[in-house]
Design an enzyme around this catalytic site. Sequence first.
Site, PDB file in Angstrom:
ATOM      1  N   GLY A  33      -9.705 -34.992 -87.886  1.00  0.00           N
ATOM      2  CA  GLY A  33      -9.197 -35.137 -89.248  1.00  0.00           C
ATOM      3  C   GLY A  33      -8.116 -36.185 -89.336  1.00  0.00           C
ATOM      4  CG  ASN A  34      -7.505 -38.351 -92.580  1.00  0.00           C
ATOM      5  OD1 ASN A  34      -6.830 -38.049 -93.555  1.00  0.00           O
ATOM      6  ND2 ASN A  34      -8.827 -38.499 -92.644  1.00  0.00           N
ATOM      7  NE  ARG A  35       0.018 -37.202 -88.432  1.00  0.00           N
ATOM      8  CZ  ARG A  35       0.213 -36.068 -87.748  1.00  0.00           C
ATOM      9  NH1 ARG A  35       0.321 -34.923 -88.362  1.00  0.00           N
ATOM     10  NH2 ARG A  35       0.305 -36.125 -86.436  1.00  0.00           N
ATOM     11  CB  SER A  36      -5.333 -38.102 -96.377  1.00  0.00           C
ATOM     12  OG  SER A  36      -5.328 -38.160 -97.785  1.00  0.00           O
ATOM     13  CB  ALA A 100      -7.704 -40.737 -95.516  1.00  0.00           C
TER      14      ALA A 100
END
Length: 235
Positions: A33-36, A100
């Site tokens: 995943g990512n931090r968006s 993102a």
Amino acid sequence: QGRSDYQLPLAGRTVTISAGGTREPLDPVRFLGNRSSGKQGVALAVAARNAGASVRLLAAHMDVPAPAGVEVVTVETALQLREAAVAAAADSDVVIMAAAVADFRPAEISDTKIKKRDDTADPVLALVRNPDILQELVELRGDSRRSQLIVGFAAETGDGNGDVLAYAEAKLERKGCDLLVVNHVGTDKVFGQDTNSVVILARSGSEPQLASGTKSEVASAVITRIGFELNHVSP
Ligand code: CTP
Ligand code: CA
């Protein structure tokens, strides 16, 4: 209050906005995943709704709830987002890709939870590229939907090879979208924060436009610019 719809800049327009971060599964319990946080995308949805648009929010993973008064399509992966975006774009006047999107996904998804084992080597992750949704939307727009406005977002860090604006100009060119909203990412800036500072680049070549403030102020500036492009710049 007291204003009729026809006075609002996006009255009668359909605006599709992707928000949040995609999650790419590895197995039934794990993902990349990512931090968006989804905050900027949600702020855009609110601003577009308040500008009179009918809003579709394509929501990847978000830390914040979707706002009232918008249609929400929930997605998890980049491939799901692509499908939802292509479908929604077919009858949208504006598409804003604020999500993102993972550039890569695991080449294989295990049906069962990946176990650690002593009798085999530790796993090595193989990744494959996800499609570039923004670029696909630009290609799909073709001649039939020439008046559709497509907006990208980019978080850039400067480095030894070039500054933020140079990277962003190249990205705008590569993607072929009409507007690119560029964030300058520092170490602790942008992700999960409530404030933002952006530059709006246009393919038309007009001067870069600066906007900063809370994510909701930035969203209003972006939506105002979109309204201007739709209402004053003929296709
Ligand atoms: N985007 C997309 N599909 C992808 C990756 C990105 O639609 N697979 C969109 C994002 O939603 C954003 C824009 O493209 O609107 C720019 O994303 P960014 O990650 O900055 O661009 P990339 O082309 O992936 O370049 P980079 O190598 O810098 O990550
Ligand atoms: Ca990327």
